[in-house]
Design an enzyme around this catalytic site. Structure first.
Site, short mmCIF file in Angstrom:
data_model
loop_
_atom_site.label_atom_id
_atom_site.label_comp_id
_atom_site.label_asym_id
_atom_site.label_seq_id
_atom_site.Cartn_x
_atom_site.Cartn_y
_atom_site.Cartn_z
N GLY A 311 0.79 -1.22 0.00
CA GLY A 311 0.00 0.00 0.00
C GLY A 311 0.83 1.27 0.00
O GLY A 311 1.87 1.38 -0.65
N SER A 312 0.37 2.25 0.79
CA SER A 312 0.95 3.60 0.75
C SER A 312 2.38 3.67 1.27
O SER A 312 3.04 4.71 1.09
CB SER A 312 0.07 4.56 1.56
OG SER A 312 -1.21 4.68 0.96
#
Length: 592
Positions: A311-312
């Protein structure tokens, strides 16, 4: 011819005399071969006895000597003590202690029904199970191995014939559940099954010794014979783990999993100066000393064996490469409006739309669109080489079983939408340890260093990924994430500056994503100017109302960092009186 002989009561009896010389049986001639045959038989028998005696005394003397010695000479094993597993400060993580094991000779076993019932109870089994055990072999059976001393004393007090005891070594794990996934455990024969116990089986096990003794008919040792071979104890293994940091990290991730009604969680703590792993904790866990109720879910070392889409947490690498190549500066504006970016027919969205964000704000606000736009400026090969250089798609060089490679597909097969989504962590996978190691690129001023589970004074040679200035610029951006307006103000630490990146991702199920299942994590470093530790936290499937990484994993990061830096004697770099504490301030929603 007859003669008178006295009979009973003095009466005379007439008895006829026999002339043996004229007996037909005695008068017949005996054939000479008969006597010769008898003499020959005696001679053959005597010769056979002589040959057997010669064979026993001369030819087969070694064999018969051995067979004779077996009746009174016995070889006793002298087990080697398994090596200890120690933390970086010498605290015990695993050690061996003497423990009694109970065995029996079933043919000699005698016990009243009441005694048998008491014995079965002390052994932790039913009477019928004890009977089955005794029926397995008439000469030897194990009744229970590696008992505690108190139980053996109670068994000994029963004074049962045919029941005996031998001393063996039993493995003890003082840190219990907290360090279970690091040290692992051994089987009944002191053979490593998991963790360090398995990885260093050869070094830990040592080599057994032996001694030959003479025993009497009651089994008592009378004297030693021959040469004694002393055992060689196993080698101690000193890990990089700090038992105090490990225990505290385990407590915090356990509490986070319980409070968020999550499925599982993991924490990794790395010393930036040396690359040593100070803590590696997972929950659920298990007690290595009592595995009677162990399940596969407890056994999984999620920090090393589980891979997930990061993810981020990938966004800082895209920003770093954009800065490194001069494409942007920290204050360069990036168009992120109107909140949607369409690539190859697929829409990329931000959780909180902004018309324009600076490069620094792309990290602070965790903008998917901003990261994707910057990534699309790079050739796929450049982006693939960046991810590879920080360790994604490569197996960590750890002497530890179960460490996985993760997944990073060759750049030639990337589609434009895949390159865009990989900018914010979808389309590749990594373990929590891999992500923590990748962040050494920022903590070590642009250099990625190998991580180690073993104590060392200096780091191994690393790989330079970014210039010093680039790494420092990214660290300042990461600090904005924990500041007001960032996605993880709960990750702040009183007295210390922190920087990091939160992450939240839908869990992949089959070929799609579950709409209501998430992984939440936070990866960061502290202090920001001169990082000393990297802490990575992952919580799997939080279901108690919150699932954003900053809110779920951020507080665990904060607590673990504060405790670790204090234990390491790191001086605070912020004035507590003037520090703005914003843990209660609502975090900026992060895009995922």
């Amino acid at each position: 011819m007859s003669a008178l002989r006295p009979g009973p009561r003095g009466a005379a009896v007439s008895v006829r005399s026999v002339n043996y010389a004229t007996s037909p049986l005695l008068a017949s001639k005996t054939p000479p071969w008969r006597s010769r045959f008898l003499v020959a038989l005696v001679g053959v028998g005597f010769t056979a006895l002589l040959a057997r005696a010669a064979y026993v005394q001369i030819i087969g003397t070694d064999f018969f000597q051995q067979q004779g010695e077996k009746r009174y000479v016995h070889t006793l094993q002298m087990p080697a003590s398994r090596g200890r597993i120690l933390d970086r400060n010498g605290a015990l993580l695993a050690t061996s202690v003497a423990a009694p094991s109970v065995w029996a000779i079933p043919k000699d076993f005698e016990a009243s029904p009441a005694q048998k019932a008491q014995l079965a109870k002390l052994l932790g089994m039913g009477v019928s199970d004890l009977d089955k055990r005794l029926a397995e072999n008439n000469n030897f059976v194990w009744l229970r191995r590696q008992l505690d001393d108190e139980t053996w004393e109670q068994i000994k007090a029963l004074n049962l014939k045919g029941v005996h005891q031998v001393s063996e070594f039993k493995r003890r794990y003082p840190e219990g559940e907290a360090a279970a996934h690091v040290v692992g455990f051994t089987g009944m024969e002191q053979t490593g099954q998991e963790g360090i116990e398995l990885a260093f089986q050869r070094e830990l096990q040592g080599k057994n010794g032996s001694r030959e003794v003479v025993k009497d008919r009651l089994g008592r040792v009378i004297e030693d014979v021959g040469q004694q071979l002393d055992p060689v104890n196993g080698r101690d293994i000193a890990l990089s783990i700090d038992a105090k940091v490990q225990f505290f990290a385990y407590q915090r991730i356990r509490d986070a999993v319980v409070d968020n009604k999550a499925k599982a969680g993991s924490v990794v703590v790395i010393d930036v100066q040396t690359g040593e792993v100070l803590a590696l904790a997972n929950y659920p866990s298990y007690d290595p000393g009592d595995r009677s109720k162990l399940t596969g879910n407890q056994l999984r070392n999620r920090a090393l064996t589980d891979t997930f889409e990061p993810g981020s947490t990938m966004k800082p690498f895209i920003i770093g490469q954009s800065l490194e190549t001069g494409r942007v500066r920290p204050d360069t504006p990036v168009v992120t409006g109107p909140g949607t970016l369409v690539v190859s027919g697929t829409a990329i969205r931000d959780a909180h739309p902004h018309p324009v964000l600076t490069v620094s704000e792309v990290i602070q606000k965790s903008s998917n669109i901003g990261s994707a736009r910057l990534a699309m400026q790079m050739p796929p090969k450049e982006m693939w080489e960046l991810y590879s250089s920080v360790g994604f798609g490569q197996k960590p060089q750890l002497k530890f079983p179960g460490a996985v490679t993760g997944r990073l597909r060759p750049w030639k097969s990337w589609k434009p939408i895949e390159q865009a989504t990989m900018a914010y962590g979808y389309g590749l996978s990594a373990s929590l340890l891999q992500i923590a190691q990748a962040y050494t690129a920022f903590a070590r001023d642009g250099e990625v260093i190998p991580v180690s589970m073993f104590k060392q004074d200096a780091p191994l040679p690393g790989t330079r990924v970014f210039k010093v200035q680039t790494a420092q610029q990214v660290r300042k951006m990461l600090q904005l994430v924990t500041a007001p307006g960032g996605t993880a103000p709960q990750a702040q630490v009183i007295g210390y500056s922190t920087g990091g990146k939160s992450g939240t991702a839908h869990k992949q199920e089959g070929r799609g994503y579950a709409s209501n299942k998430y992984r939440s994590w936070f990866v960061g470093l502290a202090p920001v100017d001169k990082p000393r530790v990297i802490v990575a936290v992952m919580v799997d499937e939080p279901t108690n109302g919150q699932y954003f990484g900053g809110a779920v994993a951020g507080p665990v990061f904060s607590q673990v960092v504060q405790q670790t830096l204090r234990l390491k004697g790191v001086e605070p770099d912020l004035d507590v009186k003037t520090q703005i504490v914003t843990k209660a301030v609502p975090a900026e929603p992060e895009s995922f």
